[in-house]
Design a protein around this motif. Structure first.
Motif, PDB file in Angstrom:
ATOM      1  N   ASN A  94       0.840  -1.207   0.000  1.00  0.00           N
ATOM      2  CA  ASN A  94       0.000   0.000   0.000  1.00  0.00           C
ATOM      3  C   ASN A  94       0.869   1.249   0.000  1.00  0.00           C
ATOM      4  O   ASN A  94       0.959   1.968   1.001  1.00  0.00           O
ATOM      5  CB  ASN A  94      -0.946  -0.021   1.191  1.00  0.00           C
ATOM      6  CG  ASN A  94      -0.220  -0.186   2.517  1.00  0.00           C
ATOM      7  OD1 ASN A  94       0.933  -0.606   2.538  1.00  0.00           O
ATOM      8  ND2 ASN A  94      -0.862   0.173   3.607  1.00  0.00           N
ATOM      9  N   ASP A  95       1.478   1.509  -1.136  1.00  0.00           N
ATOM     10  CA  ASP A  95       2.499   2.555  -1.196  1.00  0.00           C
ATOM     11  C   ASP A  95       1.959   3.965  -1.007  1.00  0.00           C
ATOM     12  O   ASP A  95       2.585   4.793  -0.356  1.00  0.00           O
ATOM     13  CB  ASP A  95       3.245   2.463  -2.539  1.00  0.00           C
ATOM     14  CG  ASP A  95       4.218   1.315  -2.556  1.00  0.00           C
ATOM     15  OD1 ASP A  95       4.998   1.203  -1.595  1.00  0.00           O
ATOM     16  OD2 ASP A  95       4.196   0.525  -3.505  1.00  0.00           O
ATOM     17  N   TYR A  96       0.794   4.205  -1.572  1.00  0.00           N
ATOM     18  CA  TYR A  96       0.224   5.550  -1.426  1.00  0.00           C
ATOM     19  C   TYR A  96      -0.033   5.843   0.053  1.00  0.00           C
ATOM     20  O   TYR A  96       0.417   6.839   0.604  1.00  0.00           O
ATOM     21  CB  TYR A  96      -1.071   5.661  -2.235  1.00  0.00           C
ATOM     22  CG  TYR A  96      -1.771   6.979  -2.078  1.00  0.00           C
ATOM     23  CD1 TYR A  96      -1.421   8.069  -2.871  1.00  0.00           C
ATOM     24  CD2 TYR A  96      -2.770   7.156  -1.119  1.00  0.00           C
ATOM     25  CE1 TYR A  96      -2.047   9.291  -2.721  1.00  0.00           C
ATOM     26  CE2 TYR A  96      -3.401   8.366  -0.952  1.00  0.00           C
ATOM     27  CZ  TYR A  96      -3.038   9.437  -1.755  1.00  0.00           C
ATOM     28  OH  TYR A  96      -3.659  10.649  -1.589  1.00  0.00           O
ATOM     29  N   GLU A  97      -0.714   4.891   0.657  1.00  0.00           N
ATOM     30  CA  GLU A  97      -1.050   5.034   2.063  1.00  0.00           C
ATOM     31  C   GLU A  97       0.226   5.157   2.920  1.00  0.00           C
ATOM     32  O   GLU A  97       0.307   5.996   3.819  1.00  0.00           O
ATOM     33  CB  GLU A  97      -1.849   3.797   2.483  1.00  0.00           C
ATOM     34  CG  GLU A  97      -2.564   3.907   3.800  1.00  0.00           C
ATOM     35  CD  GLU A  97      -3.289   2.593   4.117  1.00  0.00           C
ATOM     36  OE1 GLU A  97      -3.641   1.856   3.156  1.00  0.00           O
ATOM     37  OE2 GLU A  97      -3.476   2.304   5.308  1.00  0.00           O
ATOM     38  N   SER A  98       1.200   4.332   2.629  1.00  0.00           N
ATOM     39  CA  SER A  98       2.442   4.371   3.396  1.00  0.00           C
ATOM     40  C   SER A  98       3.138   5.711   3.234  1.00  0.00           C
ATOM     41  O   SER A  98       3.676   6.267   4.203  1.00  0.00           O
ATOM     42  CB  SER A  98       3.386   3.256   2.950  1.00  0.00           C
ATOM     43  OG  SER A  98       2.797   2.011   3.174  1.00  0.00           O
ATOM     44  N   GLY A  99       3.128   6.220   2.004  1.00  0.00           N
ATOM     45  CA  GLY A  99       3.739   7.523   1.757  1.00  0.00           C
ATOM     46  C   GLY A  99       3.027   8.593   2.566  1.00  0.00           C
ATOM     47  O   GLY A  99       3.653   9.488   3.151  1.00  0.00           O
ATOM     48  N   TYR A 100       1.708   8.467   2.610  1.00  0.00           N
ATOM     49  CA  TYR A 100       0.902   9.429   3.356  1.00  0.00           C
ATOM     50  C   TYR A 100       1.217   9.340   4.848  1.00  0.00           C
ATOM     51  O   TYR A 100       1.503  10.336   5.508  1.00  0.00           O
ATOM     52  CB  TYR A 100      -0.579   9.152   3.100  1.00  0.00           C
ATOM     53  CG  TYR A 100      -1.502  10.215   3.652  1.00  0.00           C
ATOM     54  CD1 TYR A 100      -1.980  11.229   2.836  1.00  0.00           C
ATOM     55  CD2 TYR A 100      -1.889  10.204   4.992  1.00  0.00           C
ATOM     56  CE1 TYR A 100      -2.816  12.212   3.333  1.00  0.00           C
ATOM     57  CE2 TYR A 100      -2.714  11.189   5.511  1.00  0.00           C
ATOM     58  CZ  TYR A 100      -3.184  12.185   4.681  1.00  0.00           C
ATOM     59  OH  TYR A 100      -4.003  13.165   5.185  1.00  0.00           O
ATOM     60  N   LEU A 101       1.200   8.112   5.347  1.00  0.00           N
ATOM     61  CA  LEU A 101       1.410   7.917   6.788  1.00  0.00           C
ATOM     62  C   LEU A 101       2.795   8.354   7.230  1.00  0.00           C
ATOM     63  O   LEU A 101       2.955   8.960   8.298  1.00  0.00           O
ATOM     64  CB  LEU A 101       1.189   6.444   7.156  1.00  0.00           C
ATOM     65  CG  LEU A 101      -0.257   5.962   7.064  1.00  0.00           C
ATOM     66  CD1 LEU A 101      -0.350   4.478   7.390  1.00  0.00           C
ATOM     67  CD2 LEU A 101      -1.144   6.784   8.018  1.00  0.00           C
ATOM     68  N   ALA A 102       3.781   8.032   6.430  1.00  0.00           N
ATOM     69  CA  ALA A 102       5.149   8.411   6.773  1.00  0.00           C
ATOM     70  C   ALA A 102       5.261   9.926   6.868  1.00  0.00           C
ATOM     71  O   ALA A 102       5.856  10.467   7.813  1.00  0.00           O
ATOM     72  CB  ALA A 102       6.123   7.876   5.721  1.00  0.00           C
ATOM     73  N   THR A 103       4.676  10.592   5.902  1.00  0.00           N
ATOM     74  CA  THR A 103       4.750  12.049   5.884  1.00  0.00           C
ATOM     75  C   THR A 103       3.987  12.640   7.077  1.00  0.00           C
ATOM     76  O   THR A 103       4.482  13.542   7.761  1.00  0.00           O
ATOM     77  CB  THR A 103       4.158  12.578   4.562  1.00  0.00           C
ATOM     78  OG1 THR A 103       4.756  11.876   3.479  1.00  0.00           O
ATOM     79  CG2 THR A 103       4.432  14.074   4.417  1.00  0.00           C
ATOM     80  N   ARG A 104       2.808  12.100   7.332  1.00  0.00           N
ATOM     81  CA  ARG A 104       2.026  12.584   8.456  1.00  0.00           C
ATOM     82  C   ARG A 104       2.791  12.373   9.769  1.00  0.00           C
ATOM     83  O   ARG A 104       2.779  13.217  10.664  1.00  0.00           O
ATOM     84  CB  ARG A 104       0.688  11.852   8.512  1.00  0.00           C
ATOM     85  CG  ARG A 104      -0.328  12.560   9.403  1.00  0.00           C
ATOM     86  CD  ARG A 104      -1.650  11.836   9.395  1.00  0.00           C
ATOM     87  NE  ARG A 104      -1.582  10.570  10.076  1.00  0.00           N
ATOM     88  CZ  ARG A 104      -2.584   9.687  10.112  1.00  0.00           C
ATOM     89  NH1 ARG A 104      -3.713   9.934   9.458  1.00  0.00           N
ATOM     90  NH2 ARG A 104      -2.454   8.558  10.762  1.00  0.00           N
ATOM     91  N   HIS A 105       3.472  11.215   9.830  1.00  0.00           N
ATOM     92  CA  HIS A 105       4.261  10.921  11.027  1.00  0.00           C
ATOM     93  C   HIS A 105       5.299  12.016  11.268  1.00  0.00           C
ATOM     94  O   HIS A 105       5.473  12.492  12.403  1.00  0.00           O
ATOM     95  CB  HIS A 105       4.944   9.564  10.855  1.00  0.00           C
ATOM     96  CG  HIS A 105       5.774   9.148  12.026  1.00  0.00           C
ATOM     97  ND1 HIS A 105       5.234   8.632  13.178  1.00  0.00           N
ATOM     98  CD2 HIS A 105       7.116   9.185  12.229  1.00  0.00           C
ATOM     99  CE1 HIS A 105       6.202   8.364  14.040  1.00  0.00           C
ATOM    100  NE2 HIS A 105       7.355   8.682  13.476  1.00  0.00           N
ATOM    101  N   LEU A 106       5.949  12.445  10.209  1.00  0.00           N
ATOM    102  CA  LEU A 106       6.947  13.515  10.350  1.00  0.00           C
ATOM    103  C   LEU A 106       6.276  14.826  10.744  1.00  0.00           C
ATOM    104  O   LEU A 106       6.775  15.563  11.614  1.00  0.00           O
ATOM    105  CB  LEU A 106       7.713  13.702   9.029  1.00  0.00           C
ATOM    106  CG  LEU A 106       8.714  12.611   8.661  1.00  0.00           C
ATOM    107  CD1 LEU A 106       9.323  12.880   7.287  1.00  0.00           C
ATOM    108  CD2 LEU A 106       9.833  12.522   9.707  1.00  0.00           C
ATOM    109  N   ILE A 107       5.145  15.104  10.117  1.00  0.00           N
ATOM    110  CA  ILE A 107       4.448  16.360  10.418  1.00  0.00           C
ATOM    111  C   ILE A 107       4.022  16.377  11.881  1.00  0.00           C
ATOM    112  O   ILE A 107       4.219  17.369  12.593  1.00  0.00           O
ATOM    113  CB  ILE A 107       3.220  16.527   9.499  1.00  0.00           C
ATOM    114  CG1 ILE A 107       3.684  16.671   8.036  1.00  0.00           C
ATOM    115  CG2 ILE A 107       2.396  17.747   9.907  1.00  0.00           C
ATOM    116  CD1 ILE A 107       2.555  16.615   7.027  1.00  0.00           C
ATOM    117  N   GLU A 108       3.496  15.260  12.322  1.00  0.00           N
ATOM    118  CA  GLU A 108       3.040  15.192  13.713  1.00  0.00           C
ATOM    119  C   GLU A 108       4.214  15.280  14.691  1.00  0.00           C
ATOM    120  O   GLU A 108       4.049  15.666  15.845  1.00  0.00           O
ATOM    121  CB  GLU A 108       2.245  13.901  13.950  1.00  0.00           C
ATOM    122  CG  GLU A 108       0.873  13.956  13.282  1.00  0.00           C
ATOM    123  CD  GLU A 108       0.123  12.634  13.343  1.00  0.00           C
ATOM    124  OE1 GLU A 108       0.744  11.616  13.718  1.00  0.00           O
ATOM    125  OE2 GLU A 108      -1.072  12.629  12.994  1.00  0.00           O
ATOM    126  N   ALA A 109       5.386  14.903  14.207  1.00  0.00           N
ATOM    127  CA  ALA A 109       6.578  15.015  15.057  1.00  0.00           C
ATOM    128  C   ALA A 109       7.118  16.439  15.034  1.00  0.00           C
ATOM    129  O   ALA A 109       8.116  16.739  15.691  1.00  0.00           O
ATOM    130  CB  ALA A 109       7.650  14.045  14.598  1.00  0.00           C
TER     131      ALA A 109
END
Lengths: 337, 337
Positions: B163-178
């Motif tokens: 699920n690359d799209y989702e993973s790309g989204y989640l990874a980015t959100r993870h950084l933003i939330e950090a």
DNA sequence: TTTATCTACGTAAACGTTTACATAGCTTCG
DNA sequence: CGAAGCTATGTAAACGTTTACGTAGATAAA
């Protein structure tokens, strides 16, 4: 879907199959015009010779087998890289088999390979293989064999190894010079020559520096990372005086890190660690891992070259062609004093 | 050295070759006593059928090909592990080919494989392969193909991806939330679908959180680790506000570590890093690397199962059999806030 | 001119297996 | 008892390639 084979080409060109075959092999018996015609049509129809027919007739498969315990291991994957490089250059195909260090599986695989499927074999024996009957059988059968790293001494062929004794000695001396006095040894597998030889280097270094050899400081590989970590933790608890660990194989070094972290032992302050490893990120570990690094890629290339040379020249491989390459010690934080 | 083949067995047993062949295949047409006799002698003489003769006659090779960019890469080596597991269970042999992300090499390899050497093919396309003519040719020829991870959309077959799209989204959100506000994206390769799709997830996450997408914060893979590190250092110097890095492939995450170390940027205090990775020692890095980890082993197994099932049932593979597995995000120190 | 040699191609056997077809000796059934 | 069917085996063709051997025509040598 009419398969395009020699017969088809021959029909379309009004030639015999023999002539077409010869033309494609650039035989001197075919006129250059005919060659051109044949090659043009072959290219147009995207002709690719049937590998099995060719192999059957010529009794040559242009294929080598690679038998390794694991592929998810930096050492072996680098070796495979080297092998594939050489094989590709010489137009050879590479069959890969994983033993997972399982004796039964190794036996099954060698059984397959007696059928003439491969012209030669590159092999690192499974750590559990104490019995060599299957390898003897294979050896008596056709394919040429070259062992690398984990060799089978019972078979008179070429081996590509590293200076394991010396490396074992140097690694141990490195720890001693860093101040270690109670050095644990993590053994790959007792029946593997590399485990024994590296250990002899370890013992010699201890002796030369006036330290006693204590076999209760030797932990042998269990095959499972979790259990290995548990064993190492157990050792560190039982013998709190242990101030150095020499891992004779990469995953045991990693397990040592986990064990130290779990027990809160500081590396290198309380315990220093050195390990055989081809881990690319060794320098990025916390702390950076001191490694003995084998020239894995070069070993793969060398082993493949010896094998392919023997195959092409139809010469038997002699133990005299064995090669010993040098490993390198990279001192990093994990053994800093 | 008299080769032991069916003729030899037949002679010694006073049977016809056909009967011997049938006996070894447990054909119902052979009496059980004869079967026993045949099998006994076959075992005694260590008979192994000639794979090439059999393949030629049956037009089945019991061999699959695996084409990957590299093997010295945790993702691919785990995939190969999975593939080999399934292949071994089903009695298939595994040919391995490395493209080194080189288009020419991929073309040469696919050319080999049109010759019927393999019954099927598992493939992750080279990152440089924008042209698909060679794959089309291969597809039109015989072997069944399943792509994994790096797919070729132009070919109507099954793909095993994550699920690359989702993973790309989640990874980015993870950084933003950090707490990251200026996130660089390290791109595998523009013409690879996985590079694009992961990047779309990255862009979507930026948008959803009110951050601008800035294409000068995108660094693309150069193919060489040293140069990649240099590129990332360059970016970090040029754009000192960069506080997060999303590496869409493992080696770019490693290069990011090297770049930060070289520039003295603290991870995660100054720059947070997340990356796609199957690195077993991610948790032992300094600092521990936050990863999106693909289920590589399962992908290999799944892809091989789809392929072997199609081969055995002689059915074409449809895009409908495609599988999308889920990657997992492991939050570690490198993105701690 | 005859003979030998060379060129360029064809014929057919071989590699080891699988398998369609044939068959000899039984058994079974009407 | 004859037809039919079954059992267990043999015969031979086929898979696609390579290659030893044969040969027709051209050229060269004698």
């Amino acid at each position: 879907m009419n398969q395009v084979n020699l017969k088809r080409l021959a029909q379309e060109l009004n030639l015999s199959i023999a002539t077409v075959s010869r033309a494609l092999q650039d035989s001197y018996e075919v006129s250059s015009q005919t060659k051109e015609r044949v090659k043009a049509l072959a290219a147009e129809l995207n002709y690719e010779p049937n590998a099995y027919a060719s192999s059957l007739r010529r009794n040559i498969s242009k294929t080598i087998g690679v038998v390794v315990p694991e592929v998810n291991n930096h050492f072996f994957s680098l070796v495979i890289n080297g092998i594939e490089e050489v094989a590709h250059q010489s137009g050879y195909h590479v069959l890969i088999y994983l033993t997972h260090d399982d004796y039964e599986r190794e036996v099954a695989i060698t059984q397959y390979l007696t059928g003439g499927r491969v012209d030669g074999l590159l092999m690192s024996v499974a750590s559990e293989s104490q019995k060599f009957a299957h390898l003897q059988k294979l050896y008596v059968s056709k394919p040429a064999i070259v062992f690398f790293d984990r060799v089978c001494e019972a078979i008179a062929t070429a081996n590509v190894t590293t200076n394991d004794y010396e490396s074992g000695y140097l690694a141990t001396r490195h720890l001693i010079e860093a101040g270690c006095r109670h050095i644990a040894y993590l053994l790959v597998s007792g029946n593997l020559s590399i485990g024994r030889i590296r250990m002899q280097g370890y013992q010699a270094a201890l002796r030369d520096h006036g330290l006693p050899y204590d076999d209760t400081l030797v932990v042998s590989d269990d095959g499972d990372d979790e259990r290995n970590t548990a064993r190492i933790m157990d050792l560190l608890r039982r013998r709190p005086e242990v101030d150095g660990i020499f891992a004779s194989v990469e995953h045991l070094a990693i397990s040592s890190y986990h064990a130290c972290h779990a027990l809160g032992r500081a590396i290198p302050a309380e315990v220093k660690i050195i390990g055989f490893s081809n881990l690319g990120v060794a320098a990025l570990l916390a702390p950076a891992l001191t490694t003995i690094t084998q020239p894995a890629y070069e070993m793969g290339k060398a082993a493949a070259q010896i094998l392919l040379c023997a195959i092409e020249k139809k010469r038997a491989i002699s133990p005299g062609q064995s090669l010993v390459l040098k490993s390198e010690l990279f001192a990093r934080r994990s053994t800093a004093s």
